[in-house]
Design a protein around this motif. Structure first.
Motif, short mmCIF file in Angstrom:
data_model
loop_
_atom_site.label_atom_id
_atom_site.label_comp_id
_atom_site.label_asym_id
_atom_site.label_seq_id
_atom_site.Cartn_x
_atom_site.Cartn_y
_atom_site.Cartn_z
N ILE A 201 29.19 38.34 -7.59
CA ILE A 201 29.71 37.14 -6.93
C ILE A 201 28.81 35.96 -7.30
N ARG A 202 29.44 34.85 -7.65
CA ARG A 202 28.69 33.67 -8.07
C ARG A 202 29.30 32.42 -7.45
N GLY A 203 28.45 31.51 -6.95
CA GLY A 203 28.93 30.21 -6.52
C GLY A 203 29.30 29.38 -7.73
N GLU A 204 30.41 28.70 -7.66
CA GLU A 204 30.92 27.93 -8.80
C GLU A 204 29.88 26.94 -9.35
N ASN A 205 29.07 26.36 -8.46
CA ASN A 205 28.11 25.33 -8.85
C ASN A 205 26.68 25.87 -8.96
N ASP A 206 26.52 27.16 -9.08
CA ASP A 206 25.19 27.78 -9.12
C ASP A 206 24.54 27.54 -10.48
N ARG A 222 30.06 46.96 -15.94
CA ARG A 222 31.46 47.39 -16.13
C ARG A 222 32.33 46.88 -14.97
N THR A 223 32.16 45.62 -14.64
CA THR A 223 32.90 45.06 -13.51
C THR A 223 33.29 43.61 -13.82
N ARG A 224 33.55 42.81 -12.79
CA ARG A 224 34.02 41.44 -12.94
C ARG A 224 33.19 40.50 -12.08
N VAL A 225 33.39 39.22 -12.31
CA VAL A 225 32.72 38.18 -11.52
C VAL A 225 33.75 37.50 -10.63
N VAL A 226 33.42 37.34 -9.36
CA VAL A 226 34.22 36.53 -8.44
C VAL A 226 33.45 35.23 -8.19
N GLU A 227 34.07 34.09 -8.47
CA GLU A 227 33.43 32.80 -8.23
C GLU A 227 33.90 32.21 -6.91
N ILE A 228 32.95 31.66 -6.16
CA ILE A 228 33.24 31.00 -4.89
C ILE A 228 33.30 29.50 -5.14
N PRO A 229 34.48 28.87 -5.05
CA PRO A 229 34.61 27.44 -5.35
C PRO A 229 33.74 26.58 -4.43
N GLY A 230 33.13 25.57 -5.03
CA GLY A 230 32.39 24.59 -4.25
C GLY A 230 31.04 25.05 -3.73
N GLY A 232 27.03 26.86 -4.28
CA GLY A 232 25.93 26.99 -5.22
C GLY A 232 25.25 28.33 -5.09
N HIS A 233 23.94 28.34 -5.31
CA HIS A 233 23.19 29.60 -5.34
C HIS A 233 23.15 30.29 -3.98
N GLU A 234 23.13 29.52 -2.92
CA GLU A 234 22.99 30.09 -1.57
C GLU A 234 24.36 30.30 -0.90
N THR A 235 25.31 30.79 -1.65
CA THR A 235 26.68 30.86 -1.14
C THR A 235 26.82 31.71 0.12
N MET A 236 26.02 32.79 0.25
CA MET A 236 26.14 33.63 1.44
C MET A 236 25.48 33.02 2.66
N ILE A 237 24.66 32.00 2.46
CA ILE A 237 23.97 31.36 3.57
C ILE A 237 24.74 30.14 4.03
N ARG A 238 25.21 29.34 3.09
CA ARG A 238 25.92 28.10 3.40
C ARG A 238 27.17 28.36 4.22
N ASP A 239 27.98 29.27 3.77
CA ASP A 239 29.22 29.67 4.46
C ASP A 239 29.58 31.04 3.89
N ALA A 240 29.33 32.09 4.67
CA ALA A 240 29.45 33.45 4.15
C ALA A 240 30.88 33.95 4.09
N ALA A 241 31.82 33.24 4.69
CA ALA A 241 33.19 33.76 4.79
C ALA A 241 33.81 34.07 3.42
N PRO A 242 33.74 33.17 2.42
CA PRO A 242 34.37 33.51 1.13
C PRO A 242 33.75 34.73 0.47
N ALA A 243 32.42 34.83 0.50
CA ALA A 243 31.76 36.00 -0.09
C ALA A 243 32.14 37.26 0.67
N ALA A 244 32.19 37.17 2.00
CA ALA A 244 32.57 38.34 2.81
C ALA A 244 33.99 38.78 2.47
#
Length: 258
Positions: A201-206, A222-230, A232-244
């Motif tokens: 999982i990666r923040g779009e602006n990371d 052997r997997t894929r990347v999910v990007e969280i729009p909007g 950055g690096h601290e995506t699980m701290i800023r708003d964890a809902a999309p990563a969850a």
């Protein structure tokens, strides 16, 4: 050896000591599945409050303070990433049922610990989630990493800045040595050794973890990347809902709105 933490009236926090290093573990929730949360450099379990709320309805959650971070005591020497993984593995082997599904979730430096945990102790880990995986092999030096982190902070929310400042202060005077231990580790050598299913999982602006690096990580796993729009690096701290949501979707679980 594990003991209840002092000043914890609810009995949720355990202090585990192994090989002269201390791990603080906060447990919440119930269920047949366990989510293990491992924080990044300079942080601690306190940054996972929002993520825990989203995961608790779906299983047991273990949020840890690695040695010298959060409430865990400073160890006599700075542990390597491999030693941190062995410490977490020792705790899981002694205190978690072997038949419980374990989803190991790491953020930033925590992805390195989770990767080594899965590579070195494969029987303990059923699934791996790497959020903002470090360290980009193209910018392994301290100066490039600090420069990228400074740029990333420009797009972060006040919540992230406040939590981050608090945790970095708690990390103490040995943060420089801990950073060297993080940069010395080469996660790209361990990714191919991970047999468990994985998700990146990666923040779009990371800017700390560029898209090309995360794609390389995903390919090795052997997997894929999910990007969280909007985010950055601290995506699980800023708003964890999309990563969850991404984590639960990977497990085939419907999120519970909080």
């Amino acid at each position: 050896m594990a003991e209840p933490a002092p000043n914890d009236p609810h009995g949720k926090v355990t202090v585990f000591t192994h090989d002269a290093a201390q791990l603080v573990v906060e447990a919440s929730g119930t269920g047949a599945r366990t989510f293990l949360l491992v924080h990044g450099i300079g942080m601690g379990r306190g940054v996972f409050g929002d993520l825990i709320e989203h995961l608790e309805p779906h299983g047991r959650v273990l949020a840890v303070d690695l040695p010298g971070f959060g409430a865990a005591e400073e160890p006599p020497r700075v542990p390597s990433i491999e030693r941190l993984a062995d410490l977490v593995g020792a705790y899981l082997r002694q205190h978690e049922p072997a038949d419980r599904e374990l989803v190991a979730i790491g953020h930033s430096m925590g992805t390195q610990v989770v990767t080594e945990l899965a590579a070195r102790h494969p029987s303990l880990v059923d699934r791996v989630v790497l959020v903002a995986p470090t360290v980009d092999a193209a910018a392994r030096g301290a100066l490039p990493q600090l420069g990228r982190l400074a740029l990333d902070l420009l797009v972060e929310s006040p919540k992230v800045l406040i939590l981050g400042a608090r945790e970095y202060l708690r990390a103490g005077p040995h943060l420089r040595r801990k950073t060297r231990a993080m940069l010395a580790h080469r996660p790209e050598l361990s990714y191919p050794k991970v047999a468990a299913p994985a998700l990146v999982i990666r923040g779009e602006n990371d800017v700390v973890c560029p898209r090309a690096w995360c794609a390389r990580v995903a390919t090795a796993l052997r997997t894929r990347v999910v990007e969280i729009p909007g985010h950055g690096h601290e995506t699980m701290i800023r708003d964890a809902a999309p990563a969850a949501r991404a984590i639960l979707a990977e497990l085939g679980v419907q999120p519970v709105e909080t």
